[in-house]
Design an enzyme around this catalytic site. Sequence first.
Site, PDB file in Angstrom:
ATOM      1  N   ARG A   1       1.904   6.408  19.167  1.00  0.00           N
ATOM      2  CA  ARG A   1       1.549   4.986  19.038  1.00  0.00           C
ATOM      3  C   ARG A   1       2.526   4.326  18.076  1.00  0.00           C
ATOM      4  NH1 ARG A   1      -0.810   4.467  14.065  1.00  0.00           N
ATOM      5  NH2 ARG A   1      -1.351   2.309  14.445  1.00  0.00           N
TER       6      ARG A   1
ATOM      7  N   SER B   1       0.795  -1.224   0.000  1.00  0.00           N
ATOM      8  CA  SER B   1       0.000   0.000   0.000  1.00  0.00           C
ATOM      9  C   SER B   1       0.836   1.286   0.000  1.00  0.00           C
ATOM     10  CB  SER B   1      -0.940  -0.068   1.203  1.00  0.00           C
ATOM     11  OG  SER B   1      -1.868   0.958   1.150  1.00  0.00           O
TER      12      SER B   1
ATOM     13  N   GLY C   1       1.706   0.048  12.825  1.00  0.00           N
ATOM     14  CA  GLY C   1       1.548  -1.373  12.540  1.00  0.00           C
ATOM     15  C   GLY C   1       1.893  -1.702  11.101  1.00  0.00           C
TER      16      GLY C   1
HETATM   17  C1  G16 Z   1      -3.029   0.716   6.590  1.00  0.00           C
HETATM   18  C2  G16 Z   1      -4.349   0.472   7.267  1.00  0.00           C
HETATM   19  C3  G16 Z   1      -4.937   1.801   7.714  1.00  0.00           C
HETATM   20  C4  G16 Z   1      -3.937   2.525   8.614  1.00  0.00           C
HETATM   21  C5  G16 Z   1      -2.585   2.654   7.916  1.00  0.00           C
HETATM   22  C6  G16 Z   1      -1.497   3.196   8.831  1.00  0.00           C
HETATM   23  O1  G16 Z   1      -3.242   1.528   5.458  1.00  0.00           O
HETATM   24  O2  G16 Z   1      -5.211  -0.182   6.365  1.00  0.00           O
HETATM   25  O3  G16 Z   1      -6.134   1.544   8.382  1.00  0.00           O
HETATM   26  O4  G16 Z   1      -4.401   3.796   8.937  1.00  0.00           O
HETATM   27  O5  G16 Z   1      -2.148   1.382   7.476  1.00  0.00           O
HETATM   28  O6  G16 Z   1      -1.345   2.321   9.915  1.00  0.00           O
HETATM   29  P1  G16 Z   1      -0.155   2.461  10.948  1.00  0.00           P
HETATM   30  O7  G16 Z   1      -0.262   3.851  11.495  1.00  0.00           O
HETATM   31  O8  G16 Z   1      -0.418   1.402  11.963  1.00  0.00           O
HETATM   32  O9  G16 Z   1       1.126   2.295  10.197  1.00  0.00           O
HETATM   33  P2  G16 Z   1      -2.668   1.138   4.031  1.00  0.00           P
HETATM   34  O10 G16 Z   1      -3.321   2.123   3.113  1.00  0.00           O
HETATM   35  O11 G16 Z   1      -1.185   1.274   4.101  1.00  0.00           O
HETATM   36  O12 G16 Z   1      -3.102  -0.276   3.826  1.00  0.00           O
END
Ligand code: G16
Length: 552
Positions: free
Chosen positions: A496, A64, A499
């Site tokens: 935070r 992504s 992930g």
């Molecule tokens: C993914 C999740 C989203 C999240 C984003 C960032 O987005 O599907 O819901 O907001 O990661 O997550 P984190 O802050 O935990 O890195 P995508 O568009 O990369 O699949």
Amino acid sequence: MDLEAVSKRSAFHAKPQGLILQYGTAGFRTNAQHLDHIMFRMGLLAVLRSKQTRSTIGVMVTASHNPEEDNGVKLVDPLGEMLAPSWEEHATRLASAEEQDLPKVLAAIVEREAVDPQQTAFIVVGRDTRPSSEKLSQSVIDGVTVLGGQFHDYGLLTTPQLHYMVYCRNSEGRYGQATIEGYCQKLSRAFVELMKQASCSGDGSRWVKVDCANGIGALKLKEMEHYFRQGLSVLLFNDGTEGRLNHLCGADFVKSQQKPPQGMAMKPGDRCCSFDGDADRIVYYYCDAAGRFHLIDGDKIATLISSFLKELLLEIGENLNIGVVQTAYANGSSTRYLEEVMKVPVYCTKTGVKHLHHKAQEFDIGVYFEANGHGTALFSEAVEARIKRLAQELEDEKGRAARMLASFIDLFNQAAGDAISDMLVIEAILALKGLSVQQWDAIYADLPNRQLKVKVADRRVISTTDAERQAVTPPGLQEAINDLVKKYKLARAFVRPSGTEDVVRVYAEATSQVSWDQSTDRVGNQGTQGRSKHSVFGSHHGFPLTSVNTVL
Ligand code: G16
């Protein structure tokens, strides 16, 4: 199930000894070189999940918004949703098992989940445009076939298109046809129908500029645009013919840097939007006559959508339960506007669309958006059936409103946040309401805010509660944040662990840029100050944090 055959085949996808990866916010993500064994094993897991649910399961190969050299994998559950949390744990265990333990871990999942080995399994696979994606999707297929699963490889797809395919296949055609043609036709038919109702925009003169992040969104928009050209022309930028995926462009860049993507030709007042690398997020923006950049993020998208849906329900005379779901990143002004002006209940969940999606399912109509532009609207089955019946039965203005709402129900991708579907929804609402991008932006004023990425030795030492708005560990961190934010009006800050990337995210907002600069820098800026009295992370954890300035 021939576990010996699995072991033999796994040797071709051997796990690097000691490498431990976790199923994160949206599946596994890291540098593509470390993912071959993960892909093979997720092929295996998808077969078990398919046997257990007696449904088609999806596997999407994508990282992504991450840089081009990364890759990742998301598993898609029967209704097109993200994988159930208990299976995320199986995924992590399977991914972490050393080669010799793989059969044992597989057998444990089979037993724990009462998987019938005789049951057939069907998996659909999709991938984004990264150079590593084709080979990695072959590793998924290798895992599927060694366990006797059947599969269909869709090849290049946006992530939300794969979610849509899974949902269609498991709803026996009720949701739509599980083909690209079916997807394009379902959305375009609804969009063109809506645009016929717009007094000034049904003449084919409407256009929008789209930054495709050099990703799959460009290919899919090119494939689809002739279906909806009657209502909208799309001018594509960063379409992958030159630049690198997500590099200085795309929704994540625009949202986090609060500036236009490179490669976009913007004139004052032009309505522009950016997709992310797999086209599941969208943000809008424009420049004013003075050349100032204005971002319209997921919060304002949710506000536009929920207020419009509320207006339609009022016209139809239906009193349904609408809720909006956000995360801690939602701008305080958006939450206040939704609750106090629009009188819509707002809920906050942890980051990750999997959390928002489930919360949104509790309402007749649930609108969920992350500030980063990831979201959609969900309509309960009963509401969908009722509105579609009213669309046939009612006449005059009420009938027109019911028919419009019925078209919106078809236009939203109800399996996942979808940049293409959301763009068409937004364009239809703006056209129907006769709103310019500036008027939309003026609904409320965002509090100045900023998000930083901070590199740390081990981001897992930070744990959070209260939908990630409060840090639990390390000790003293939350108290230090509280001390800082209480000095500024309407200030809010949190940290935070990401992930999806190996970073800690820091967010702060306040009533003025000066307040923001002071609060964010203090919350995020450790570096050499890690041992100073302002250290919100605490020096005893020895965070080798880089300075915020080097990350920005
Ligand atoms: C993914 C999740 C989203 C999240 C984003 C960032 O987005 O599907 O819901 O907001 O990661 O997550 P984190 O802050 O935990 O890195 P995508 O568009 O990369 O699949």
